[in-house]
Design a protein around this motif. Sequence first.
Motif, PDB file in Angstrom:
ATOM      1  N   SER A 119     -10.113  -0.434  -6.581  1.00 39.00           N
ATOM      2  CA  SER A 119     -11.378  -0.336  -5.962  1.00 39.00           C
ATOM      3  C   SER A 119     -12.539   0.657  -6.441  1.00 39.00           C
ATOM      4  CB  SER A 119     -10.810   0.192  -4.655  1.00 39.00           C
ATOM      5  OG  SER A 119     -10.185   1.409  -4.675  1.00 39.00           O
ATOM      6  N   ASP A 120     -11.897   1.728  -7.006  1.00 43.54           N
ATOM      7  CA  ASP A 120     -12.726   2.691  -7.828  1.00 43.54           C
ATOM      8  C   ASP A 120     -13.788   1.990  -8.611  1.00 43.54           C
ATOM      9  OD1 ASP A 120     -11.719   4.500  -6.161  1.00 43.54           O
ATOM     10  OD2 ASP A 120     -10.497   5.397  -7.691  1.00 43.54           O
ATOM     11  N   MET A 121     -13.452   1.149  -9.680  1.00 44.85           N
ATOM     12  CA  MET A 121     -14.284   0.372 -10.653  1.00 44.85           C
ATOM     13  C   MET A 121     -14.999  -0.383 -10.021  1.00 44.85           C
ATOM     14  SD  MET A 121     -13.272   1.747 -13.492  1.00 44.85           S
ATOM     15  CE  MET A 121     -12.186   2.427 -14.608  1.00 44.85           C
ATOM     16  N   LEU A 126     -16.419  -0.653  -7.016  1.00 45.18           N
ATOM     17  CA  LEU A 126     -17.424   0.080  -6.272  1.00 45.18           C
ATOM     18  C   LEU A 126     -18.397   0.813  -7.317  1.00 45.18           C
ATOM     19  CD1 LEU A 126     -15.252   1.661  -3.453  1.00 45.18           C
ATOM     20  CD2 LEU A 126     -16.679   0.041  -2.990  1.00 45.18           C
ATOM     21  N   THR A 127     -18.095   0.983  -8.357  1.00 47.09           N
ATOM     22  CA  THR A 127     -19.150   1.818  -9.448  1.00 47.09           C
ATOM     23  C   THR A 127     -19.395   0.952 -10.330  1.00 47.09           C
ATOM     24  OG1 THR A 127     -17.192   2.709 -10.674  1.00 47.09           O
ATOM     25  CG2 THR A 127     -18.084   4.079  -8.749  1.00 47.09           C
ATOM     26  N   GLU A 183     -10.680   0.682   2.611  1.00 44.11           N
ATOM     27  CA  GLU A 183     -11.268   0.182   1.314  1.00 44.11           C
ATOM     28  C   GLU A 183     -11.632  -1.168   1.495  1.00 44.11           C
ATOM     29  OE1 GLU A 183      -8.517   0.679  -1.999  1.00 44.11           O
ATOM     30  OE2 GLU A 183      -8.998   2.820  -2.254  1.00 44.11           O
ATOM     31  N   LYS A 209     -19.559  -3.752  -0.568  1.00 47.75           N
ATOM     32  CA  LYS A 209     -20.333  -3.932  -2.145  1.00 47.75           C
ATOM     33  C   LYS A 209     -20.412  -5.238  -2.501  1.00 47.75           C
ATOM     34  CE  LYS A 209     -21.140  -0.836  -4.077  1.00 47.75           C
ATOM     35  NZ  LYS A 209     -22.643  -0.225  -4.208  1.00 47.75           N
ATOM     36  N   SER A 250      -0.030   6.634 -10.929  1.00 47.92           N
ATOM     37  CA  SER A 250      -0.822   6.714 -12.112  1.00 47.92           C
ATOM     38  C   SER A 250      -0.382   7.020 -13.214  1.00 47.92           C
ATOM     39  CB  SER A 250      -1.958   7.883 -11.684  1.00 47.92           C
ATOM     40  OG  SER A 250      -1.166   9.390 -11.925  1.00 47.92           O
TER      41      SER A 250
END
Length: 392
Positions: free
Chosen positions: A107-109, A111-112, A137, A144, A166
């Motif tokens: 998700s982080d990747m 979104l950016t 999320e 997005k 992680s």
Amino acid sequence: MKIGVFGGTFNPIHQGHLSLATQFADRLGLDRVLLIPTAIPPHKSAQDLAPAEHRLNLCRLAAKTDPRFVPCDLELRREGPSYTVMTLRELRNAYPKEDEFFLLMGSDMFLTFESWYMAGEIALLCTLCGGARDGGELEALQAKEKEYRARGWSCRVLDIQVKPLSSTQVRKKIRQGEPVEGFLPPQGEEYIRQNGLYGLDPGKYVYDIGGYVAQMKTLLKDSRRIHSLYVAKQAVRLAKRWGENETYALVAGLLHDIQKNVPGDEQLQRIVNSDIIFEKTLPQQPKLWHAAAGAIYLRDALNIHNLQILNAVRYHTTGRANMTRLEQIVYLADLTSKDRTYGGVEKMRDLADTSLDDAMREAMEFIMGDLLQKKALINSDTLGAYNCYVVR
């Protein structure tokens, strides 16, 4: 073919990564998922980054868990910071035009993504895929996704069950001596411990010497087994002389010929079926097969993942340029063991005690002369060793 592109530092690759890749593959109907470790990620610090070769080998172990997973060293072969657009360009040129690429992201990747280098070109080369971990999320990713689609970009957002794990957590547990069972791909922990990654002392790993001797009795003829015992004894002596790890020398010496008496077609098949890159003339040189096949057997059958040991076995017949000290020791131990009686062996033994490089020069002159006299095909690794130790 539908191909997933799953890149990351993979330092190390863990079950969270594999769960994500598996769910993407299932939901998108992917035929293949490329596991691509980055060399120098442009957005991360290289601190505590394991060497590229080790991270790739851990991806190879991970690939054994799913036939759709394929380790890919494309970015590791690229010098300097590695960008996704470069990778997709190369993949697009390497695969048929009808194949489709799917860039798999958390998700982080996702979104950016628009801030990535050459994001617009990336979006033209593949379908952007984002995985959401929960309802909140999912809503953010779907919003997005609408923005990206408005730009004409192909996207897929999926609700995926992501394991809360992680690489940083895994490394911390390893350094603190905590169990990591279930966190890494099969044999991943063994690999890390044997190679001393993430602050571990590889010297503390206990190898099953008794089990290896039993394997020798099963696979080797008596004469070859006795030779291997002599080589191991000489390798340990030379290791002590030159300050090398005596256990590594013992294991490599004992097992250097472990595939020698296996039928040649089985040796070649083991090499061809493996994921190692072998010298292109090797299939035409059956006398060399047992070394490469032996290294593969050690890894796959005996669970030996220490690269120093594996390479010492792999190159004990051909040599190669810039050999490690352990590789030199095992190569020379094979030439100077107690059972060797060829002319000049005493000089070779004396040189091995005086200077490993001088002994390698003498060895390569002897081997190259023999090959030229026989008009035999010369392996490029042997030529590299000759150029390194004789011509330099």
